[in-house]
Design an enzyme around this catalytic site. Structure first.
Site, short mmCIF file in Angstrom:
data_model
loop_
_atom_site.label_atom_id
_atom_site.label_comp_id
_atom_site.label_asym_id
_atom_site.label_seq_id
_atom_site.Cartn_x
_atom_site.Cartn_y
_atom_site.Cartn_z
N ARG A 1 0.82 -1.21 0.00
CA ARG A 1 0.00 0.00 0.00
C ARG A 1 0.85 1.25 0.00
O ARG A 1 1.76 1.39 0.81
CB ARG A 1 -0.90 -0.01 1.23
N GLY A 48 6.51 0.91 5.68
CA GLY A 48 7.40 -0.03 4.98
C GLY A 48 7.49 0.26 3.49
O GLY A 48 8.57 0.22 2.89
N CYS A 49 6.36 0.57 2.88
CA CYS A 49 6.32 0.82 1.44
C CYS A 49 7.06 2.12 1.11
O CYS A 49 7.71 2.23 0.08
CB CYS A 49 4.87 0.87 0.95
N THR A 50 6.95 3.09 1.99
CA THR A 50 7.66 4.36 1.78
C THR A 50 9.16 4.15 1.87
O THR A 50 9.92 4.61 1.01
CB THR A 50 7.19 5.41 2.82
N ALA A 110 10.30 2.27 -1.32
CA ALA A 110 10.28 3.14 -2.51
C ALA A 110 11.43 4.14 -2.46
O ALA A 110 12.12 4.36 -3.47
CB ALA A 110 8.94 3.86 -2.62
#
Length: 155
Positions: free
Chosen positions: A39, A44-46, A49
């Site tokens: 998401r 974590g995704c930030t 990325a």
């Protein structure tokens, strides 16, 4: 469906950030990395990325294209890309067709409740369109470096 090293990369065409479209056909003859994240704009995704964005200058020297894929809407993806100045394409797969084809759509479990979701995973595809490396159950810390090493080993 599960992918194995040496398999042909499953076909895909997806809308991506910055008004782009990413597709297997458009990447023909070039190595690329598809990383699947649960998401946009979550911790974590930030981190993941931003780590790929930081590694872009080195990854760019190898000729590899990095593409992030989630089932988020294009609106959420554009907002995420803009907020963190992410220059590589982030693709939207709301139907999870590509996510499933690459083995990242799995049954997960939280607090005993089962549900379908994206497993944070990464796939490296070589210039011939074959799966060169698969990272299931990715841990964010150090992952971009692992991917860079594998990409450099392709040469």
């Amino acid at each position: 469906m599960s992918l194995n090293i040496g398999d042909a990369a499953p076909d895909f065409t997806l809308p991506a950030s910055g008004g782009r479209t990413v597709s297997l056909a458009g990447l023909k003859g070039k190595p690329f990395v598809l990383y699947f994240y649960p998401r946009a704009d979550t911790p974590g995704c930030t981190k993941e990325a931003c780590a790929f964005e930081e590694a872009l200058p080195q990854l760019g020297k190898t000729g590899v294209t990095i593409i992030g894929v989630s089932k988020d809407s294009m609106k959420a993806i554009e907002k995420f890309a803009e907020k963190y100045n992410l220059t590589f394409p982030l693709a939207s797969d709301p139907e999870t067709t590509t996510i499933a084809a690459y083995g990242a759509w799995l049954e997960k479990s939280m607090y005993g409740k089962k549900y379908m979701g994206i497993e944070r995973s990464t796939v490296l595809v070589d210039a011939k369109g074959k799966i060169a490396h698969i990272w299931p159950k990715v841990k964010v810390a150090g992952h971009a470096d692992e991917v860079l090493k594998a990409v450099q080993a392709l040469k």
